[in-house]
Design a protein around this motif. Structure first.
Motif, PDB file in Angstrom:
ATOM      1  N   LYS A  36      12.821   2.999  -6.876  1.00  0.00           N
ATOM      2  CA  LYS A  36      12.331   1.731  -6.339  1.00  0.00           C
ATOM      3  C   LYS A  36      10.862   1.823  -5.920  1.00  0.00           C
ATOM      4  O   LYS A  36      10.082   0.902  -6.136  1.00  0.00           O
ATOM      5  CB  LYS A  36      13.186   1.301  -5.153  1.00  0.00           C
ATOM      6  N   GLN A  37      10.494   2.948  -5.321  1.00  0.00           N
ATOM      7  CA  GLN A  37       9.128   3.093  -4.823  1.00  0.00           C
ATOM      8  C   GLN A  37       8.116   3.228  -5.946  1.00  0.00           C
ATOM      9  O   GLN A  37       6.937   2.936  -5.748  1.00  0.00           O
ATOM     10  CB  GLN A  37       9.060   4.297  -3.883  1.00  0.00           C
ATOM     11  N   LEU A 157      14.868   2.387   6.804  1.00  0.00           N
ATOM     12  CA  LEU A 157      14.720   1.485   5.675  1.00  0.00           C
ATOM     13  C   LEU A 157      15.999   0.676   5.534  1.00  0.00           C
ATOM     14  O   LEU A 157      17.105   1.237   5.502  1.00  0.00           O
ATOM     15  CB  LEU A 157      14.453   2.246   4.371  1.00  0.00           C
ATOM     16  N   GLU A 159      18.872  -1.620   3.810  1.00  0.00           N
ATOM     17  CA  GLU A 159      19.589  -1.424   2.552  1.00  0.00           C
ATOM     18  C   GLU A 159      18.869  -2.120   1.393  1.00  0.00           C
ATOM     19  O   GLU A 159      18.551  -3.304   1.469  1.00  0.00           O
ATOM     20  CB  GLU A 159      21.018  -1.960   2.661  1.00  0.00           C
ATOM     21  N   SER A 161      15.854  -1.722   0.409  1.00  0.00           N
ATOM     22  CA  SER A 161      14.409  -1.856   0.567  1.00  0.00           C
ATOM     23  C   SER A 161      13.715  -0.516   0.337  1.00  0.00           C
ATOM     24  O   SER A 161      14.149   0.501   0.876  1.00  0.00           O
ATOM     25  CB  SER A 161      14.068  -2.373   1.963  1.00  0.00           C
ATOM     26  N   ARG A 165      11.225  -0.600   7.612  1.00  0.00           N
ATOM     27  CA  ARG A 165      11.116  -1.685   8.585  1.00  0.00           C
ATOM     28  C   ARG A 165      10.677  -1.145   9.937  1.00  0.00           C
ATOM     29  O   ARG A 165      10.208  -1.885  10.792  1.00  0.00           O
ATOM     30  CB  ARG A 165      12.450  -2.406   8.725  1.00  0.00           C
ATOM     31  N   ARG A 182       7.388  -6.614   9.369  1.00  0.00           N
ATOM     32  CA  ARG A 182       8.150  -7.799   8.988  1.00  0.00           C
ATOM     33  C   ARG A 182       7.351  -8.612   7.975  1.00  0.00           C
ATOM     34  O   ARG A 182       6.169  -8.372   7.754  1.00  0.00           O
ATOM     35  CB  ARG A 182       8.489  -8.648  10.219  1.00  0.00           C
ATOM     36  N   LEU A 186       5.795  -7.275  -1.391  1.00  0.00           N
ATOM     37  CA  LEU A 186       5.479  -6.192  -2.303  1.00  0.00           C
ATOM     38  C   LEU A 186       4.886  -6.739  -3.599  1.00  0.00           C
ATOM     39  O   LEU A 186       5.338  -7.746  -4.121  1.00  0.00           O
ATOM     40  CB  LEU A 186       6.733  -5.368  -2.620  1.00  0.00           C
TER      41      LEU A 186
END
Length: 211
Positions: A36-37, A157, A159, A161, A165, A182, A186
């Motif tokens: 994901k990153q 982090l 779920e 993401s 956060r 918040r 992305l």
């Protein structure tokens, strides 16, 4: 005071950048997050920050907006009574105090390379990193292998993401800094000019190096 601020901000930079470059004991978590990153090109988010210190009964609170763009460009805009702009273009770090018309230009950051860049190999050599999942939240813990200004880092982090956060930084005095993010966006378009600072002629500029 300025020296303390510089060290703290370097640590904060590490908190954000390191999410995309680490090794974690649980292979499934590693595979999911790294996949994901890899798609994160830019980050635009609001943040609220609390610095707890033994010298004050109440934490120092600040807030603003954070910007990031691959591979290593960063901008923090602190609003309110403590107006501050922190700009890093991958080579030079600026701390600009608009109300005071003063700026610090930091150079010779090579020894902080693993804190300022996506460098999986460097980070895996310098930090022991563990992770666990609890109730859909991923918890990461970072412990440095050598003594430095940062003794522990924790992240949460949500779920699904790839961006934290919450981050919690503990310094060598056991004084924590907590940052909540918040309205995280992305891969929105952010021009390179956002990471360039050109102080006016009336701004006092100090050249500094980190210890």
């Amino acid at each position: 005071m300025r020296k303390h601020t510089i060290i703290l901000l370097i640590g904060v930079f590490f908190l954000i950048l390191v999410i995309c470059s680490f090794s974690i004991c649980y292979a499934g978590i590693v595979e999911d997050l790294t996949r994901k990153q890899a798609d994160i090109k830019t980050v635009n988010a609001l943040f609220a920050q609390e610095k707890h210190t033994k010298l004050l009964t109440k934490p120092i609170r600040s807030s603003g907006r954070f910007f990031y763009k691959q591979p290593s460009m960063i901008r923090w805009e602190y609003s309110g009574n403590r107006a501050l702009q922190v700009v890093y273009n991958g080579k030079v770090l600026w701390l600009y105090y608009p109300d005071l018309k003063e700026a610090d230009r930091l150079i010779n950051l090579s020894q902080y390379g693993s804190l300022m860049h996506f460098d999986v190999l460097s980070l895996s050599k310098d930090y022991t990193i563990t992770a666990k999942e609890d109730g859909g939240v991923t918890h990461l813990t970072f412990l440095p292998k050598a003594k430095g200004p940062i003794t522990r880092i924790e992240m949460e982090l949500a779920e699904g993401s790839p961006f934290p956060r919450l981050v919690r930084l503990l310094d060598r005095n056991s004084e924590p800094t907590i940052i909540l993010f918040r309205d995280i966006m992305l891969n929105a378009d952010i021009p390179d000019s956002s990471f360039t600072l050109q102080p006016g002629k009336d701004v006092v500029i100090r050249e500094r190096t980190l210890p």
